[in-house]
Design a protein around this motif. Structure first.
Motif, PDB file in Angstrom:
ATOM      1  N   ALA A  92      13.080 -55.679 -57.998  1.00  0.00           N
ATOM      2  CA  ALA A  92      12.748 -56.474 -59.190  1.00  0.00           C
ATOM      3  C   ALA A  92      13.918 -57.346 -59.612  1.00  0.00           C
ATOM      4  N   ILE A  93      15.124 -56.792 -59.602  1.00  0.00           N
ATOM      5  CA  ILE A  93      16.331 -57.543 -59.978  1.00  0.00           C
ATOM      6  C   ILE A  93      16.547 -58.716 -59.027  1.00  0.00           C
ATOM      7  N   ARG A  94      16.357 -58.448 -57.723  1.00  0.00           N
ATOM      8  CA  ARG A  94      16.516 -59.542 -56.733  1.00  0.00           C
ATOM      9  C   ARG A  94      15.529 -60.671 -56.992  1.00  0.00           C
ATOM     10  N   SER A  95      14.377 -60.345 -57.556  1.00  0.00           N
ATOM     11  CA  SER A  95      13.340 -61.357 -57.818  1.00  0.00           C
ATOM     12  C   SER A  95      13.516 -62.028 -59.184  1.00  0.00           C
ATOM     13  N   GLY A  96      14.585 -61.684 -59.869  1.00  0.00           N
ATOM     14  CA  GLY A  96      14.873 -62.351 -61.142  1.00  0.00           C
ATOM     15  C   GLY A  96      14.023 -61.866 -62.295  1.00  0.00           C
ATOM     16  N   VAL A  97      13.663 -60.574 -62.287  1.00  0.00           N
ATOM     17  CA  VAL A  97      12.901 -60.004 -63.401  1.00  0.00           C
ATOM     18  C   VAL A  97      13.807 -59.895 -64.625  1.00  0.00           C
ATOM     19  N   TYR A  98      13.264 -60.269 -65.787  1.00  0.00           N
ATOM     20  CA  TYR A  98      14.082 -60.267 -67.005  1.00  0.00           C
ATOM     21  C   TYR A  98      14.338 -58.852 -67.514  1.00  0.00           C
ATOM     22  N   ARG A  99      13.303 -58.011 -67.505  1.00  0.00           N
ATOM     23  CA  ARG A  99      13.475 -56.628 -67.964  1.00  0.00           C
ATOM     24  C   ARG A  99      12.521 -55.691 -67.236  1.00  0.00           C
ATOM     25  N   TYR A 100      13.016 -54.504 -66.915  1.00  0.00           N
ATOM     26  CA  TYR A 100      12.224 -53.473 -66.233  1.00  0.00           C
ATOM     27  C   TYR A 100      12.050 -52.330 -67.224  1.00  0.00           C
ATOM     28  N   LEU A 101      10.829 -52.154 -67.742  1.00  0.00           N
ATOM     29  CA  LEU A 101      10.548 -51.107 -68.719  1.00  0.00           C
ATOM     30  C   LEU A 101       9.635 -50.054 -68.094  1.00  0.00           C
ATOM     31  N   THR A 102       9.909 -48.804 -68.371  1.00  0.00           N
ATOM     32  CA  THR A 102       9.073 -47.735 -67.805  1.00  0.00           C
ATOM     33  C   THR A 102       8.003 -47.305 -68.798  1.00  0.00           C
ATOM     34  N   LYS A 103       6.861 -46.899 -68.235  1.00  0.00           N
ATOM     35  CA  LYS A 103       5.766 -46.381 -69.056  1.00  0.00           C
ATOM     36  C   LYS A 103       6.012 -44.887 -69.321  1.00  0.00           C
TER      37      LYS A 103
END
Length: 245
Positions: A92-103
């Motif tokens: 996700a970071i490599r793809s430029g995701v702004y934030r990774y939130l867990t459910k």
């Protein structure tokens, strides 16, 4: 701010839509149960933010993001996932995701992230707007300088608004408005004033007649020249000439 939601769980989709639409400034422009449907609508709807799950049938959220990044590097993307895997987070970071939130996701945390993005977008828009404004001013200044150079070279000829606008490759109306904004005077009034100042210089030279000077500075009618001159200086050209010689 336009938001698109992609999640294969109906309860989460509906809950998120309700939550976000209660917030000022947020507009949910599409909710999808699969990645491909959202991808097909992306170009037309042009969201500012994509909120997506990772694990979905056929096409994962990460596949969707990588496909989006082929054409759009600027879309803000938030991942909501039940998987806290480091492998997923890395991709996700490599793809430029702004934030990774867990459910399960804390609604306040999601709103906070979205408000953060909203501020960034507003800042970018202000910067772009200011940049465009500055560019417009620079272009205007350049056109006015070119116009003044043209007047200096051709004031003795038969020139007018159309002559100048044609020389600058812009419309007469645009040139008229531009000139008035920058010079604080109408083009026609400026041209008359410019010609009269040139006439004052020539009137100090005894070898020229008033009618000759009128023509030399761009007035084809010496009577009109005298009328305009007197209105400006409270003297006829001849009276002015006599006081200087």
């Amino acid at each position: 701010m336009k938001i698109m939601i992609v999640d294969d769980e109906p309860k989460i989709r509906r809950g998120m839509k309700t939550l976000l639409e209660e917030q000022d400034g947020f507009e949910v422009i599409g909710i999808y149960d699969n990645a491909m449907s959202s991808l097909l609508d992306m170009a037309e709807k042009q969201p500012n933010v994509l909120i997506t799950d990772i694990k979905m049938p056929e096409y994962s959220g990460l596949d969707l993001i990588e496909k989006i990044r082929e054409k759009d590097k600027n879309l803000y993307i938030i991942i909501l996932s039940g998987y806290g895997s480091f492998k997923y987070a890395q991709r996700a970071i490599r793809s430029g995701v702004y934030r990774y939130l867990t459910k399960p996701t804390n609604p306040r945390e999601l709103i906070s992230v979205l408000r953060e993005i909203e501020l960034k977008i507003e800042g970018i828009n202000r910067t772009v707007s200011k940049s465009e404004e500055n560019e417009s001013v620079e272009v205007g200044n350049l056109l006015i300088r070119k116009a003044l150079d043209y007047i200096e070279l051709h004031y003795a000829e038969k020139i007018g608004l159309k002559t100048l606008s044609d020389a600058l490759y812009i419309s007469p109306n645009y040139f008229s408005d531009l000139f008035r904004r920058h010079m604080k005077v109408k083009f026609s009034d400026f041209l008359i004033e410019y010609r009269l100042k040139k006439a004052c210089i020539l009137l100090k030279k005894p070898e020229y007649k008033v009618s000759e000077i009128a023509e030399m500075v761009g007035f084809r009618d010496s009577t009109y020249f005298s009328t305009v001159f007197k209105k400006t200086y409270n003297l006829t050209p001849l009276e002015y000439k006599n006081t200087k010689n």
